[in-house]
Design a protein around this motif. Structure first.
Motif, PDB file in Angstrom:
ATOM      1  N   MET A   1      50.790  34.368  95.545  1.00 15.42           N
ATOM      2  CA  MET A   1      49.673  35.310  95.403  1.00 15.42           C
ATOM      3  C   MET A   1      48.506  34.826  96.266  1.00 15.42           C
ATOM      4  O   MET A   1      47.420  34.516  95.780  1.00 15.42           O
ATOM      5  N   THR A   2      48.736  34.780  97.551  1.00 14.80           N
ATOM      6  CA  THR A   2      47.806  34.141  98.491  1.00 14.80           C
ATOM      7  C   THR A   2      46.494  34.888  98.689  1.00 14.80           C
ATOM      8  O   THR A   2      45.560  34.337  99.260  1.00 14.80           O
ATOM      9  N   THR A   3      46.380  36.097  98.195  1.00 18.03           N
ATOM     10  CA  THR A   3      45.108  36.829  98.302  1.00 18.03           C
ATOM     11  C   THR A   3      44.147  36.477  97.175  1.00 18.03           C
ATOM     12  O   THR A   3      42.978  36.878  97.213  1.00 18.03           O
ATOM     13  N   LEU A   4      44.630  35.725  96.177  1.00 17.07           N
ATOM     14  CA  LEU A   4      43.788  35.378  95.027  1.00 17.07           C
ATOM     15  C   LEU A   4      42.558  34.585  95.455  1.00 17.07           C
ATOM     16  O   LEU A   4      42.661  33.606  96.192  1.00 17.07           O
ATOM     17  N   GLU A   5      41.415  35.013  94.963  1.00 14.52           N
ATOM     18  CA  GLU A   5      40.160  34.302  95.181  1.00 14.52           C
ATOM     19  C   GLU A   5      39.657  33.660  93.893  1.00 14.52           C
ATOM     20  O   GLU A   5      38.942  32.669  93.932  1.00 14.52           O
ATOM     21  N   GLU A   6      40.016  34.260  92.751  1.00 13.33           N
ATOM     22  CA  GLU A   6      39.595  33.742  91.456  1.00 13.33           C
ATOM     23  C   GLU A   6      40.791  33.676  90.506  1.00 13.33           C
ATOM     24  O   GLU A   6      41.524  34.649  90.361  1.00 13.33           O
TER      25      GLU A   6
ATOM     26  N   ASN B   1      43.015  30.888  99.611  1.00 11.75           N
ATOM     27  CA  ASN B   1      41.819  31.737  99.504  1.00 11.75           C
ATOM     28  C   ASN B   1      41.086  31.553  98.180  1.00 11.75           C
ATOM     29  O   ASN B   1      40.048  32.164  97.959  1.00 11.75           O
ATOM     30  N   LEU B   2      41.626  30.708  97.315  1.00  9.46           N
ATOM     31  CA  LEU B   2      41.041  30.499  95.999  1.00  9.46           C
ATOM     32  C   LEU B   2      39.694  29.800  96.123  1.00  9.46           C
ATOM     33  O   LEU B   2      39.586  28.709  96.646  1.00  9.46           O
ATOM     34  N   SER B   3      38.648  30.467  95.634  1.00 11.87           N
ATOM     35  CA  SER B   3      37.304  29.870  95.665  1.00 11.87           C
ATOM     36  C   SER B   3      36.790  29.576  94.258  1.00 11.87           C
ATOM     37  O   SER B   3      35.786  28.900  94.095  1.00 11.87           O
ATOM     38  N   TYR B   4      37.487  30.076  93.230  1.00 13.47           N
ATOM     39  CA  TYR B   4      37.081  29.855  91.849  1.00 13.47           C
ATOM     40  C   TYR B   4      38.322  29.585  91.015  1.00 13.47           C
ATOM     41  O   TYR B   4      39.253  30.398  90.988  1.00 13.47           O
ATOM     42  N   LEU B   5      38.339  28.444  90.335  1.00 14.91           N
ATOM     43  CA  LEU B   5      39.433  28.097  89.440  1.00 14.91           C
ATOM     44  C   LEU B   5      38.830  27.615  88.134  1.00 14.91           C
ATOM     45  O   LEU B   5      37.989  26.717  88.122  1.00 14.91           O
ATOM     46  N   SER B   6      39.244  28.233  87.025  1.00 18.45           N
ATOM     47  CA  SER B   6      38.761  27.837  85.710  1.00 18.45           C
ATOM     48  C   SER B   6      39.966  27.623  84.807  1.00 18.45           C
ATOM     49  O   SER B   6      40.805  28.508  84.670  1.00 18.45           O
TER      50      SER B   6
END
Length: 185
Positions: free
Chosen positions: A148-153, A174-179
């Motif tokens: 899922m390479t388009t994921l940003e969050e 592309n992930l800029s936010y991981l919680s």
């Protein structure tokens, strides 16, 4: 539900606490202005007939909750050209999404809550930016999560059985936010 068919300009529809009965495809198919559809606590619902979903061409948000027997959304999902948000909650039998998820080119956000697993097919959504996973009952997330390479969050919370993340998560460039919160990882 017979009255629904006479409301062609209806934008929001909530259908909840239904025992028995079938999805009224002939009436829902007339709601081409519908933007938000919530289906909740439909005890006997196992699948959506294809013609119901394919006619909801203006639908922006589809929310399905507490449908314990739901197994399939049908290939009609691929016709939801305006769908931006998909929310699935407490649908333990729904383990896979239709094969045509790649046609949902404006779907940006998916929330999966209290399901047995992350439904196979999400990885084919070409425009997905945000994925929220809450209270997943699985011990691991699928390896295809890295596809899922388009994921940003990506938000993962309250997954008490989750023991680890797949190594494929490193491919989410592309992930800029991981919680990750309230998990045993």
């Amino acid at each position: 539900m017979e009255v629904v068919g006479f409301m062609a300009c209806l934008k929001t529809l909530r259908i909840e606490i239904i025992k028995g009965g079938k999805v009224p495809s002939d009436q829902l198919s007339m709601l081409d202005a519908l933007e938000y559809l919530h289906i909740g606590l439909w005890y006997d619902l196992e699948y959506f007939p294809e013609n119901v979903l394919e006619s909801l061409t203006s639908l922006q948000t589809l929310s399905i909750a507490n449908c314990k027997n739901l197994k399939s959304l049908s290939e009609g999902v691929g016709h939801l050209a305006c769908l931006q948000n998909l929310i699935i909650s407490e649908c333990p039998e729904l383990v896979a999404l239709p094969s045509n998820m790649s046609q949902l080119t404006v779907l940006r956000k998916v929330s999966i809550d209290s399901c047995s697993t992350l439904p196979y097919g999400l990885q084919f959504v070409p425009s997905l930016r945000t994925l929220d996973i809450e209270s997943c009952m699985s011990t691991s997330l699928p390896d295809w999560l890295g596809d899922m390479t388009t994921l940003e969050e990506l938000s993962i919370g309250f997954c008490k059985k989750l023991r680890s993340l797949p190594s494929s998560i490193q491919r989410l460039t592309n992930l800029s936010y991981l919680s990750i919160h309230c998990c045993l990882i």
